[in-house]
Write a protein that holds these residues in place. Structure first.
Motif, PDB file in Angstrom:
ATOM      1  N   ALA A 180       0.811  -1.217   0.000  1.00 47.51           N
ATOM      2  CA  ALA A 180       0.000   0.000   0.000  1.00 47.51           C
ATOM      3  C   ALA A 180       0.846   1.270   0.000  1.00 47.51           C
ATOM      4  O   ALA A 180       1.910   1.322   0.633  1.00 47.51           O
ATOM      5  CB  ALA A 180      -0.911  -0.005   1.222  1.00 47.51           C
ATOM      6  N   PRO A 181       0.367   2.311  -0.694  1.00 45.55           N
ATOM      7  CA  PRO A 181       1.007   3.626  -0.539  1.00 45.55           C
ATOM      8  C   PRO A 181       0.925   4.027   0.920  1.00 45.55           C
ATOM      9  O   PRO A 181      -0.112   3.841   1.572  1.00 45.55           O
ATOM     10  CB  PRO A 181       0.179   4.536  -1.441  1.00 45.55           C
ATOM     11  CG  PRO A 181      -1.119   3.814  -1.645  1.00 45.55           C
ATOM     12  CD  PRO A 181      -0.816   2.355  -1.545  1.00 45.55           C
ATOM     13  N   CYS A 182       2.027   4.543   1.460  1.00 43.43           N
ATOM     14  CA  CYS A 182       2.064   4.824   2.898  1.00 43.43           C
ATOM     15  C   CYS A 182       2.954   6.016   3.199  1.00 43.43           C
ATOM     16  O   CYS A 182       3.587   6.587   2.308  1.00 43.43           O
ATOM     17  CB  CYS A 182       2.555   3.586   3.666  1.00 43.43           C
ATOM     18  SG  CYS A 182       4.303   3.200   3.404  1.00 43.43           S
ATOM     19  N   SER A 183       3.025   6.368   4.476  1.00 44.16           N
ATOM     20  CA  SER A 183       3.803   7.540   4.896  1.00 44.16           C
ATOM     21  C   SER A 183       5.303   7.299   4.882  1.00 44.16           C
ATOM     22  O   SER A 183       6.083   8.235   5.055  1.00 44.16           O
ATOM     23  CB  SER A 183       3.353   7.991   6.291  1.00 44.16           C
ATOM     24  OG  SER A 183       3.548   6.943   7.236  1.00 44.16           O
ATOM     25  N   GLY A 184       5.741   6.058   4.710  1.00 45.47           N
ATOM     26  CA  GLY A 184       7.153   5.768   4.471  1.00 45.47           C
ATOM     27  C   GLY A 184       8.090   5.901   5.651  1.00 45.47           C
ATOM     28  O   GLY A 184       9.307   6.037   5.475  1.00 45.47           O
ATOM     29  N   GLU A 185       7.563   5.822   6.873  1.00 48.08           N
ATOM     30  CA  GLU A 185       8.427   6.006   8.056  1.00 48.08           C
ATOM     31  C   GLU A 185       9.551   4.980   8.118  1.00 48.08           C
ATOM     32  O   GLU A 185      10.637   5.270   8.628  1.00 48.08           O
ATOM     33  CB  GLU A 185       7.567   5.917   9.315  1.00 48.08           C
ATOM     34  CG  GLU A 185       6.537   7.029   9.417  1.00 48.08           C
ATOM     35  CD  GLU A 185       5.544   6.811  10.554  1.00 48.08           C
ATOM     36  OE1 GLU A 185       4.768   7.730  10.848  1.00 48.08           O
ATOM     37  OE2 GLU A 185       5.552   5.721  11.160  1.00 48.08           O
ATOM     38  N   GLY A 186       9.300   3.792   7.604  1.00 48.67           N
ATOM     39  CA  GLY A 186      10.320   2.752   7.652  1.00 48.67           C
ATOM     40  C   GLY A 186      11.482   2.988   6.730  1.00 48.67           C
ATOM     41  O   GLY A 186      12.500   2.291   6.824  1.00 48.67           O
ATOM     42  N   MET A 187      11.369   3.972   5.826  1.00 51.31           N
ATOM     43  CA  MET A 187      12.419   4.251   4.847  1.00 51.31           C
ATOM     44  C   MET A 187      13.196   5.529   5.161  1.00 51.31           C
ATOM     45  O   MET A 187      14.003   5.970   4.349  1.00 51.31           O
ATOM     46  CB  MET A 187      11.802   4.365   3.448  1.00 51.31           C
ATOM     47  CG  MET A 187      11.199   3.072   2.951  1.00 51.31           C
ATOM     48  SD  MET A 187      12.459   1.790   2.690  1.00 51.31           S
ATOM     49  CE  MET A 187      11.478   0.304   2.899  1.00 51.31           C
ATOM     50  N   VAL A 195      11.405  11.987   4.805  1.00 48.74           N
ATOM     51  CA  VAL A 195      11.022  12.766   5.991  1.00 48.74           C
ATOM     52  C   VAL A 195      10.197  13.983   5.577  1.00 48.74           C
ATOM     53  O   VAL A 195       9.135  14.270   6.165  1.00 48.74           O
ATOM     54  CB  VAL A 195      12.265  13.203   6.784  1.00 48.74           C
ATOM     55  CG1 VAL A 195      11.863  14.083   7.959  1.00 48.74           C
ATOM     56  CG2 VAL A 195      13.039  11.984   7.275  1.00 48.74           C
ATOM     57  N   LYS A 196      10.656  14.664   4.539  1.00 47.09           N
ATOM     58  CA  LYS A 196       9.911  15.841   4.063  1.00 47.09           C
ATOM     59  C   LYS A 196       8.547  15.430   3.527  1.00 47.09           C
ATOM     60  O   LYS A 196       7.540  16.103   3.782  1.00 47.09           O
ATOM     61  CB  LYS A 196      10.719  16.552   2.975  1.00 47.09           C
ATOM     62  CG  LYS A 196      10.069  17.842   2.503  1.00 47.09           C
ATOM     63  CD  LYS A 196      10.925  18.569   1.482  1.00 47.09           C
ATOM     64  CE  LYS A 196      10.255  19.866   1.037  1.00 47.09           C
ATOM     65  NZ  LYS A 196      11.061  20.585   0.017  1.00 47.09           N
ATOM     66  N   ALA A 197       8.498  14.314   2.811  1.00 43.69           N
ATOM     67  CA  ALA A 197       7.223  13.827   2.282  1.00 43.69           C
ATOM     68  C   ALA A 197       6.261  13.484   3.422  1.00 43.69           C
ATOM     69  O   ALA A 197       5.060  13.735   3.331  1.00 43.69           O
ATOM     70  CB  ALA A 197       7.459  12.602   1.392  1.00 43.69           C
ATOM     71  N   TRP A 198       6.815  12.940   4.505  1.00 42.77           N
ATOM     72  CA  TRP A 198       5.997  12.586   5.675  1.00 42.77           C
ATOM     73  C   TRP A 198       5.383  13.832   6.295  1.00 42.77           C
ATOM     74  O   TRP A 198       4.229  13.820   6.730  1.00 42.77           O
ATOM     75  CB  TRP A 198       6.878  11.867   6.693  1.00 42.77           C
ATOM     76  CG  TRP A 198       6.178  11.406   7.938  1.00 42.77           C
ATOM     77  CD1 TRP A 198       5.534  10.227   8.129  1.00 42.77           C
ATOM     78  CD2 TRP A 198       6.087  12.114   9.192  1.00 42.77           C
ATOM     79  NE1 TRP A 198       5.043  10.142   9.405  1.00 42.77           N
ATOM     80  CE2 TRP A 198       5.366  11.286  10.084  1.00 42.77           C
ATOM     81  CE3 TRP A 198       6.535  13.346   9.636  1.00 42.77           C
ATOM     82  CZ2 TRP A 198       5.096  11.663  11.388  1.00 42.77           C
ATOM     83  CZ3 TRP A 198       6.257  13.737  10.941  1.00 42.77           C
ATOM     84  CH2 TRP A 198       5.552  12.898  11.804  1.00 42.77           C
ATOM     85  N   GLU A 199       6.152  14.903   6.339  1.00 45.89           N
ATOM     86  CA  GLU A 199       5.645  16.149   6.922  1.00 45.89           C
ATOM     87  C   GLU A 199       4.520  16.743   6.068  1.00 45.89           C
ATOM     88  O   GLU A 199       3.629  17.424   6.575  1.00 45.89           O
ATOM     89  CB  GLU A 199       6.792  17.142   7.070  1.00 45.89           C
ATOM     90  CG  GLU A 199       7.791  16.715   8.141  1.00 45.89           C
ATOM     91  CD  GLU A 199       9.008  17.621   8.227  1.00 45.89           C
ATOM     92  OE1 GLU A 199       9.538  17.801   9.335  1.00 45.89           O
ATOM     93  OE2 GLU A 199       9.424  18.159   7.176  1.00 45.89           O
ATOM     94  N   GLU A 200       4.550  16.466   4.753  1.00 49.85           N
ATOM     95  CA  GLU A 200       3.510  16.975   3.856  1.00 49.85           C
ATOM     96  C   GLU A 200       2.258  16.091   3.892  1.00 49.85           C
ATOM     97  O   GLU A 200       1.139  16.584   3.873  1.00 49.85           O
ATOM     98  CB  GLU A 200       4.053  17.069   2.423  1.00 49.85           C
ATOM     99  CG  GLU A 200       5.148  18.120   2.270  1.00 49.85           C
ATOM    100  CD  GLU A 200       5.765  18.122   0.880  1.00 49.85           C
ATOM    101  OE1 GLU A 200       5.355  17.285   0.037  1.00 49.85           O
ATOM    102  OE2 GLU A 200       6.650  18.947   0.630  1.00 49.85           O
ATOM    103  N   HIS A 201       2.465  14.771   3.878  1.00 48.05           N
ATOM    104  CA  HIS A 201       1.348  13.819   3.896  1.00 48.05           C
ATOM    105  C   HIS A 201       1.665  12.725   4.906  1.00 48.05           C
ATOM    106  O   HIS A 201       2.458  11.829   4.629  1.00 48.05           O
ATOM    107  CB  HIS A 201       1.130  13.201   2.515  1.00 48.05           C
ATOM    108  CG  HIS A 201       0.623  14.160   1.493  1.00 48.05           C
ATOM    109  ND1 HIS A 201      -0.599  14.786   1.601  1.00 48.05           N
ATOM    110  CD2 HIS A 201       1.182  14.604   0.340  1.00 48.05           C
ATOM    111  CE1 HIS A 201      -0.783  15.568   0.548  1.00 48.05           C
ATOM    112  NE2 HIS A 201       0.280  15.480  -0.228  1.00 48.05           N
TER     113      HIS A 201
END
Length: 467
Positions: A180-187, A195-201
C-alpha cells in the motif's frame, strides 16, 4: 539525522526501552539486496556464476546482500539477462510470504516498479496469470519493463483505479498483494527525502487510501484466497488499525500466521480499539532488529461469507480470446518453426501489426487501460515477422533453433547491449541467415538478424546499456 519531533514521540511510545537502539541504527550503513530470478536460474546455479561476493538474507531463500558501495550489479550483463532484481532486503518479504502457486490468478494491486510483481511472476512459473496494476501510467511503464526483463509472459500490466478493477474481477483472484502507498516512516534511514514527504502527507492521509484499497481488494478475492497487506511504515493507523478496519467490514477474513523469522516482531493488538489478539500474528520489521528497513505485513485468508453456499454467487464470465483470423500469417508460422513452444491458437490475439499470446481464463476487459495484455510475440511487417524483446526474455536457449551464445568475457556482449552491429565469424562455415537469439553464458539477452556474418542488432533501444 533530524527527525520530526512528532515522529520521535510516537516511536518512543511504540518502542519504549528499544527506542535508543532504533535511533542508533541511523548511524549504520544502509543494506543492499539482490533477489535471484528463480524463473530463469536456480539459487545454487546463480551462486556458481555470481560475479561478486554475496551473503544470504536469512529470511529470504533467494535473497542476498551485496556491497552496494563498491559494485554496480545493474551494469552487469547478467542483470540484462534478467537473472536478478535489485531490492531492499525487507521489501522482499511481502512477495516471499504470499504463498502464490503455479496456475493461480494473482493480483499485485500497487505494483510499480515491480520488485514484488517480478517475484510473484517467478513463483507462477508461466502458469496461471499475474495482473500487475499501478494507477500511475508513468510508473507502470517501468513495471512493464521489469516484468518483461524477468521473462514473465503470463501477465497483464494495467493502470487503473482499484475501484474500477472491482467491476471486472469480482471474486476472481486466488492471491492478492497490496503493497500500500504509505507515509514511508520505515524508509527514513534509506532515503532522507521521505522525511519531508511525511511532513507533507502523514499517516492520516494515507490511511484513507489504504482502507479504500484493502476493502476493494477484498471484493476481488475468491473465498479461500489470501491477501498479503504490507507497508513500509510504523504507524498503527496504517498497519494494525487498517487490518482491524478490514475485519470490521469483512468478518469472513481471518488473520494467518506468517512464516516466522527470529527478527520479526509481532503486531501489537493493544494499538487497536478492539484489542483483537489475532493481530499479534501480523509482523513488524524494525531496522534495529534486522538488517533491513522498516516494514509491516499481514496475511489474511477469506472464508465464505455468512449464509453463502458454494455455487450460489455468480462467477466472473470468461471470454474466449477472439483471434479474428482463420489462419496464422505465413510470416509468423515461418519464424515459429525455430521455436519449440506448442502454442494454443485460441490464446493468440492480433491487434494491428502486433501478435500477443494471452493467459488463460480472462474475463472480458473492454474499457480497462492496458500497457500490456499477455506476451507480445512480435510484429507483422511487410512480408516479414519481427520477434519482440519480450519474447527473447521468455525463451530459454534450448527453446530456439538459431542461437549465438557469447561467453561473459566476450567484448561483443557489451557491444550488443549498446546496440552495435556485430561481426560473427565462423571459420568452419558461414551460419545460416535469419533471426538469432543472442545469449550470454546461455541466458538470452535479445534478438539479432544475421546475414553473411554481420549481425544487425535488434536489442530494444530503450533497454540499451548506458556506461
Amino acid at each position: 539525522m533530524n527527525l520530526p519531533k512528532a515522529f520521535e514521540e510516537k516511536m518512543k511510545n511504540l518502542l519504549h526501552e528499544e527506542y535508543e537502539d532504533y535511533i542508533y541504527c541511523f548511524d549504520e550503513p544502509r543494506h543492499y539486496g539482490l533477489r535471484v530470478n528463480t524463473n530463469k536460474i536456480s539459487v545454487g546455479g546463480f551462486l556458481k556464476i555470481a560475479p561478486w561476493p554475496l551473503s544470504p538474507i536469512p529470511w529470504i531463500h533467494n535473497g542476498f546482500y551485496y556491497d552496494g558501495e563498491h559494485i554496480q550489479p545493474a551494469k552487469h550483463p547478467y542483470y540484462f539477462a534478467g537473472l536478478y532484481y535489485l531490492q531492499e532486503p525487507s521489501a522482499m518479504t511481502p512477495a516471499d510470504r504470499l504463498p502464490a502457486e503455479p496456475g493461480e490468478r494473482v493480483l499485485d494491486i500497487c505494483a510499480a516498479p515491480g520488485g514484488k510483481a517480478t517475484e510473484l511472476g517467478a513463483k507462477l512459473k508461466g502458469e496461471g496469470v499475474l495482473i500487475a496494476n499501478d494507477i500511475s501510467n508513468s510508473r507502470a511503464k517501468g513495471l512493464l519493463k521489469n516484468l518483461e526483463l524477468f521473462g514473465i509472459g503470463n501477465m497483464l500490466v494495467l493502470s487503473e483505479e482499484p475501484g474500477k478493477l472491482m467491476e471486472y474481477f469480482p471474486e476472481y483472484f486466488d492471491k492478492i498483494l497490496i503493497d500500500a502507498p504509505c507515509s514511508g516512516e520505515g524508509m527514513f534511514r534509506k532515503d532522507k527525502k521521505m522525511v519531508k514527504a511525511w511532513e507533507e502527507h502523514g499517516p492520516e492521509f494515507f490511511s484513507k487510501l489504504q482502507r479504500s484499497i484493502i476493502t476493494q481488494a477484498a471484493a476481488m478475492l475468491r473465498p479461500g484466497g489470501s491477501i498479503l497487506y504490507s507497508t513500509c511504515t510504523f504507524d498503527p493507523l496504517e498497519n494494525e488499525q487498517t487490518i482491524e478496519y478490514l475485519l470490521s467490514k469483512f468478518p469472513e477474513f481471518e488473520i494467518c500466521q506468517i512464516r516466522p523469522y527470529e527478527g520479526f516482531a509481532p503486531g501489537i493488538p493493544e494499538l487497536t480499539e478492539s484489542g483483537n489478539q489475532e493481530i499479534s500474528k501480523t509482523v513488524r520489521i524494525f531496522p534495529h532488529k534486522m538488517r533491513g528497513e522498516g516494514h509491516y505485513l499481514a496475511l489474511l485468508r477469506k472464508g465464505s461469507p455468512t449464509g453463502f453456499q458454494d455455487g450460489e454467487k455468480k462467477k466472473p464470465g470468461l471470454e474466449k480470446v477472439n483471434t479474428r483470423f482463420e489462419k496464422l500469417p505465413e510470416e509468423f508460422t515461418e519464424f515459429w518453426l525455430d521455436v519449440s513452444w506448442n502454442l494454443e491458437p485460441s490464446r493468440l490475439d492480433i491487434h494491428g501489426e502486433r501478435i500477443y499470446y494471452m493467459p488463460k481464463g480472462l474475463p472480458c476487459m473492454r474499457g480497462i487501460r492496458f500497457l500490456r495484455s499477455g506476451l507480445l510475440l512480435g510484429e507483422l511487417k511487410k512480408n516479414r515477422f519481427e520477434p519482440s524483446q519480450a519474447l527473447a526474455m521468455c525463451l530459454k536457449k534450448e527453446e530456439y533453433g538459431k542461437v549465438l551464445d557469447f561467453p561473459l568475457s566476450d567484448t561483443r556482449v557489451i557491444r550488443y547491449l549498446k546496440g552495435e552491429t556485430l561481426e560473427v565469424e565462423d571459420k568452419a562455415s558461414e551460419k545460416e541467415k535469419g533471426w538469432y537469439l543472442i545469449c550470454v553464458d546461455g541466458y538470452p539477452l535479445g534478438f539479432g538478424k544475421l546475414n553473411r556474418q554481420i549481425l544487425k542488432n535488434k536489442y530494444l533501444p530503450g533497454w540499451r546499456f548506458q556506461p
